[in-house]
Design a protein around this motif. Structure first.
Motif, PDB file in Angstrom:
ATOM      1  N   ASP A 238       0.855  -1.222  -0.075  1.00 43.51           N
ATOM      2  CA  ASP A 238      -0.101  -0.117   0.084  1.00 43.51           C
ATOM      3  C   ASP A 238       0.751   1.229  -0.031  1.00 43.51           C
ATOM      4  O   ASP A 238       0.652   2.377  -0.488  1.00 43.51           O
ATOM      5  CB  ASP A 238      -0.876   0.040   1.173  1.00 43.51           C
ATOM      6  N   GLU A 265     -13.087  -4.383   9.275  1.00 41.02           N
ATOM      7  CA  GLU A 265     -11.674  -3.666   9.336  1.00 41.02           C
ATOM      8  C   GLU A 265     -11.829  -2.625  10.429  1.00 41.02           C
ATOM      9  O   GLU A 265     -11.187  -1.518  10.243  1.00 41.02           O
ATOM     10  CB  GLU A 265     -11.827  -2.991   7.805  1.00 41.02           C
ATOM     11  N   HIS A 298      -7.070  -7.167   2.289  1.00 36.19           N
ATOM     12  CA  HIS A 298      -8.583  -6.246   2.062  1.00 36.19           C
ATOM     13  C   HIS A 298      -8.827  -5.633   3.428  1.00 36.19           C
ATOM     14  O   HIS A 298      -9.067  -4.251   3.322  1.00 36.19           O
ATOM     15  CB  HIS A 298      -9.416  -7.172   1.880  1.00 36.19           C
ATOM     16  N   PHE A 301      -6.531  -2.640   3.981  1.00 39.61           N
ATOM     17  CA  PHE A 301      -6.328  -1.467   2.713  1.00 39.61           C
ATOM     18  C   PHE A 301      -7.660  -0.651   3.200  1.00 39.61           C
ATOM     19  O   PHE A 301      -7.651   0.493   2.900  1.00 39.61           O
ATOM     20  CB  PHE A 301      -6.662  -2.178   1.603  1.00 39.61           C
ATOM     21  N   HIS A 302      -8.701  -1.323   3.987  1.00 37.88           N
ATOM     22  CA  HIS A 302      -9.797  -0.555   4.328  1.00 37.88           C
ATOM     23  C   HIS A 302      -9.345   0.873   5.251  1.00 37.88           C
ATOM     24  O   HIS A 302     -10.143   1.684   5.443  1.00 37.88           O
ATOM     25  CB  HIS A 302     -10.783  -1.213   5.092  1.00 37.88           C
ATOM     26  N   THR A 305      -9.215   3.163   2.540  1.00 41.01           N
ATOM     27  CA  THR A 305     -10.516   3.098   1.675  1.00 41.01           C
ATOM     28  C   THR A 305     -11.567   2.675   2.424  1.00 41.01           C
ATOM     29  O   THR A 305     -11.922   1.558   2.246  1.00 41.01           O
ATOM     30  CB  THR A 305     -10.206   2.491   0.351  1.00 41.01           C
ATOM     31  N   LYS A 320     -16.559   2.231  -0.600  1.00 42.96           N
ATOM     32  CA  LYS A 320     -15.522   1.472   0.121  1.00 42.96           C
ATOM     33  C   LYS A 320     -15.066  -0.112  -0.100  1.00 42.96           C
ATOM     34  O   LYS A 320     -14.073  -0.656  -0.220  1.00 42.96           O
ATOM     35  CB  LYS A 320     -15.600   1.663   1.719  1.00 42.96           C
ATOM     36  N   THR A 324     -11.905  -1.338  -2.302  1.00 42.09           N
ATOM     37  CA  THR A 324     -11.299  -1.974  -1.529  1.00 42.09           C
ATOM     38  C   THR A 324     -10.699  -3.408  -2.241  1.00 42.09           C
ATOM     39  O   THR A 324      -9.997  -4.101  -2.269  1.00 42.09           O
ATOM     40  CB  THR A 324     -11.480  -1.962  -0.185  1.00 42.09           C
ATOM     41  N   ARG A 327      -8.453  -3.092  -5.002  1.00 46.89           N
ATOM     42  CA  ARG A 327      -7.201  -3.179  -4.447  1.00 46.89           C
ATOM     43  C   ARG A 327      -6.577  -4.362  -3.923  1.00 46.89           C
ATOM     44  O   ARG A 327      -5.549  -4.700  -4.148  1.00 46.89           O
ATOM     45  CB  ARG A 327      -7.113  -1.916  -3.348  1.00 46.89           C
ATOM     46  N   ASP A 328      -7.400  -5.261  -3.103  1.00 43.58           N
ATOM     47  CA  ASP A 328      -6.964  -6.614  -2.794  1.00 43.58           C
ATOM     48  C   ASP A 328      -6.597  -7.721  -3.850  1.00 43.58           C
ATOM     49  O   ASP A 328      -5.820  -8.326  -3.973  1.00 43.58           O
ATOM     50  CB  ASP A 328      -7.896  -7.135  -1.654  1.00 43.58           C
TER      51      ASP A 328
END
Length: 854
Positions: A238, A265, A298, A301-302, A305, A320, A324, A327-328
């Motif tokens: 990240d 998260e 995941h 990353f939250h 996001t 979100k 996310t 992203r994951d």
């Protein structure tokens, strides 16, 4: 039901009338109850005289307004709220209430998982803990003190950084946690228990040291190394990919057995379903290891996001979650095989989301209304939402996308925003107009693209027609805007042209010249848009051999298999051209993980989606016949591949070892279609001698479908070895309930009485009942007994855990596509369930949508 639940609409959104500047919480945990003291500092934002707080299933003890105890005439409380009258411009409200975590089987709010106190507050669980403005656009700074018996609960955790420890002399102790970052109540978390832990640290790009802790049941510490390694990789990724670093002194993860979701998260204190933390090669499959890496990433990353920038309201959930997930997925692609990751992502989308899009429960990634918010944690919001982000990434390109993300973070940090705010950042930094593209947020269903070709005088013309279905309510929907990657391949297999088109009209065409012979089209490369292609003609065998794009080569293989199977379902013989092309794949010298995917036949679910009227028996019959034919024709080659890659003494989880297990287990499962004693003995030997769970699970699955006595022996051994390990027993129940044997329903009913099984543990319900409901052969049996069993379980589990029950309701969502006989049987059971007195709004909403389609 006595009263039909009411829907909530996006159009009715109103800004909050109050802000909460600070929250100070004290939890006094006891075995039979918990006392919660909640002190909040309020600021009035508009001209209202009454404060209405969300509150559910709470026993109110005291209410103080600016340190003055209120009598019952100064406030009112009902099933859903606490209202305080005549409040000032700014004031402090103190509320003391009692809750009963040990009785909380819904697993929302504060509950007990075994001997561990833990919480789940997203989306609306905090109101079950204490009265509050339980909505995501109310963000506050939380300070939390947890007090409990020191011997039973030595570990006391909450959000943020550890602020202070408190020692008492009566055997109790406390810890105060402070989270400096304003957050909504859905991100609150608390954990108390006697837990083991694994610790490490991470130094951020600016030099800050972060303490990393994973808390688990004692004895499971050795199963945390993969999760910890995944966390550190995610933190590093990240920083490198998005420039985002962690912002607290500590990052805690807690694994619990009873959890409705995969993980949560909560700021600085992630709570995980233990299935996504605990792993070693004896108990976890390769897929489990990959899943842990993905989910750990995941939830981390939250932090940016989802937490630092959160949703204005729950209709913005994909803001979100879709982002996310993208992203994951990107992280997993960078950590492993990019081509395999993309195919697996698309497979998941089609297996879950495309089915949802074709059902009465379909909805846009930004829903217009809901009855129970729990029902919108769907594949559409998550996985289709991720595809929408991916399309923007494709349209902008990596450099502009990164600039747009930087703009998004810098502009909205610390705020609760909308999907429109995100798209604004993409437009501003990307220099692109996304007005039409935003239809992806508001329209439901999977777009179809009808593809025609013309070739004249060296000019190749591609003619495209968008086919957009009406919305669920019958309203017309407009043509979509999306990137479409395509290529043209010459007859000798050379790549002639590769291009990204922009599709935006109902009908349009694109021409390319300079060809001596008609080229072969490779379309939707990398699955650049989440659409269904309807191609009038395609040379699948050619693309299987020459396509340079891994996804469209895989797609050609799947499509040729589907075409072959559908012809068989209509009475035709097996297409030997497909068999020949399949044989070509066996000889390819390519990444073995990718090769394992190429050799996989289309799933039953994929074939069901394509039928106007579904009859599962015909689909299963064709699928089994084709698999058996391939196994017989290529037996020698398949056995050779198996032997070359079978290494029973290896439990390594490096890329090469995982790939070898993937390919050898793929060919073993295909060989099992021949149902010979030889293959059954190979599977039994694999079960007996291999040292990985991946190999054991595959061997058990093969034995279950080839040799009943050997299967019974192996399953008995497996049970005796792992009956004390709940995570492994999930695999045991899943394998048995997915069996195609005729007595499977009787077996599933019997397994409910097993000492290991517990309806109150969501993972066990998913593995036994949920897996049976996806066993299309027996769930859709013509006697209706499969429907009756699952309907009975919905009614039973709805009283314990409505979120789990509504998940089972969703297994009926293909109701409108079933044949008349099955529809009648389904409707009978659905009517029985929806007529149940006291049915939750979770289950009511799903069934009501299914029945209204007719």
């Amino acid at each position: 039901m006595s009263k039909e639940p009411q829907a909530i609409y996006l159009k009715d959104y109103k800004k909050p009338s109050f802000a909460i500047r600070e929250v100070n919480l004290t939890f006094e945990l006891f075995e039979e109850y918990t006392i919660v003291t909640n002190v909040m500092k309020f600021l009035k934002l508009d001209n209202v005289q009454e404060l209405r707080l969300h509150a559910e299933e709470l026993e109110l003890l005291e209410v103080f307004l600016d340190d003055v105890a209120l009598d019952q005439e100064s406030y009112t409380i009902d099933e859903e709220s606490l209202s305080v009258k005549n409040v000032a411009e700014s004031f402090t409200l103190k509320i003391v209430n009692k809750i009963y975590p040990h009785k909380n089987t819904e697993l929302e709010g504060l509950y007990k998982s075994g001997d561990i106190f833990c919480t789940q507050c997203e989306p609306e669980g905090f109101r079950r803990i204490t009265p509050y403005l339980d909505r995501p656009d109310v963000m506050s700074v939380f300070t939390t003190t947890v007090i409990a018996d020191k011997e039973k609960y030595p570990i006391l955790l909450s959000n943020g950084n550890k602020h202070q420890c408190h020692e008492n002399f009566d055997g109790r102790h406390g810890v105060t946690w402070h989270d400096p970052h304003p957050k909504p109540s859905y991100l609150f978390a608390l954990v108390a228990g006697d837990l083991g832990s694994v610790s490490d640290e991470f130094t951020t790009m600016s030099g800050n040291k972060v303490a990393l802790n994973i808390y688990v049941d004692k004895g499971n510490e050795s199963k945390c190394s993969h999760a910890m390694r995944s966390l550190k990789e995610a933190m590093r990724w990240d920083e490198e990919t998005y420039g985002r670093e962690y912002d607290l002194d500590i990052y805690n993860i807690v694994a619990v057995d009873s959890f409705n979701m995969g993980a949560m998260e909560n700021k600085g204190l992630n709570i995980f379903n233990s299935a996504y933390v605990l792993a070693n090669t004896d108990t976890a499959t390769d897929a489990n290891f990959m899943g842990i890496e993905s989910v750990i990433a995941h939830e981390y990353f939250h932090n940016w996001t989802g937490n630092r920038i959160t949703c204005r309201d729950w209709f913005q959930l994909t803001l979100k979650e879709g982002l996310t997930v993208f992203r994951d997925q990107s992280f997993s692609a960078d950590m492993n095989s990019r081509e395999v990751q993309r195919i697996e992502d698309v497979k998941g989308l089609r297996e879950r989301q495309f089915v949802e899009d074709a059902s009465p429960t379909r909805h846009p990634i930004q829903p217009k209304s809901y009855i129970s918010m729990n029902n919108f944690y769907t594949s559409t919001v998550y996985e289709k939402g991720a595809e929408v982000i991916r399309m923007m990434h494709t349209l902008l390109g990596e450099e502009k996308y990164r600039a747009a993300m930087d703009l998004y973070f810098n502009t909205f940090d610390g705020e609760a925003v909308t999907t429109g705010d995100f798209v604004w950042a993409m437009e501003q930094a990307g220099g692109i107009d996304l007005k039409q593209f935003q239809l992806w947020y508001h329209q439901s269903g999977t777009p179809r693209l009808i593809v025609d070709e013309k070739f004249e005088n060296g000019v190749y013309t591609l003619m495209l027609t968008q086919k957009i279905l009406d919305d669920v309510d019958g309203s017309k929907q407009a043509p979509m805007y999306y990137p479409l990657k395509m290529a043209l391949i010459n007859q000798d297999g050379a790549l002639a042209l590769e291009k990204m088109l922009i599709v935006s009209k109902e009908k349009e065409s694109f021409s390319f010249d300079g060809f001596a012979f008609k080229p072969v089209l490779s379309i939707n490369r990398d699955f650049s848009a989440p659409i269904i292609i309807e191609q009038q003609e395609s040379d699948y065998a050619f693309l299987m051999k020459y396509d340079t794009n891994s996804f469209t080569q895989y797609e050609a293989t799947q499509n040729f298999a589907i075409e072959t199977l559908e012809s068989m379902m209509q009475g035709s013989k097996i297409d030997e051209a497909f068999v020949e092309a399949y044989g070509y794949l066996l000889d390819l010298d390519i990444d073995l993980s990718y090769k394992a995917l190429l050799l996989e036949l289309p799933s039953i679910s994929t074939l069901m989606q394509r039928q106007e009227v579904i009859d599962c028996q015909i689909i299963y019959s064709a699928h089994e016949d084709l698999a058996k034919h391939l196994a017989d024709v290529f037996q020698e080659k398949l056995l050779q591949i198996y032997k070359e890659n079978h290494n029973p003494d290896s439990d390594a989880i490096d890329a090469k070892s995982i790939a070898q297990r993937a390919i050898k287990n793929r060919v073993l499962k295909l060989l099992s279609a021949s149902e010979t004693k030889e293959i059954a003995l190979i599977a039994k030997e694999q079960y007996d001698n291999s040292i990985t769970m991946t190999d054991r699970v595959t061997a058990l699955d093969v034995l279950e479908h080839t040799d009943e006595p050997l299967a019974e022996e192996a399953f008995k051994d497996f049970y005796n070895k792992y009956k004390d390990n709940t995570l492994v027993m999930n695999k045991y129940f899943g394998l048995l309930s997915s069996s195609l044997r005729d007595d499977i329903l009787h077996r599933v009913k019997t397994l409910q009485n097993d000492e290991v099984y517990d309806d109150k543990v969501p993972n066990l319900v998913r593995s036994l009942v949920g897996t049976f409901a996806r066993n299309h052969k027996h769930f859709h049996a013509k006697d209706g007994e499969g429907y009756k069993f699952v309907a009975d379980k919905i009614v039973e589990i709805d009283k314990i855990n409505p979120q789990m029950a509504s998940g089972l309701c969703s297994t009926f969502k293909i109701y409108d596509k079933m044949n008349k006989e099955n529809q009648k049987l389904m409707k009978r059971e659905l009517m029985r369930v929806i007529s149940t007195q006291g049915l939750s709004k979770n289950s009511f909403e799903i069934i009501d949508k299914i029945l209204k389609e007719q």
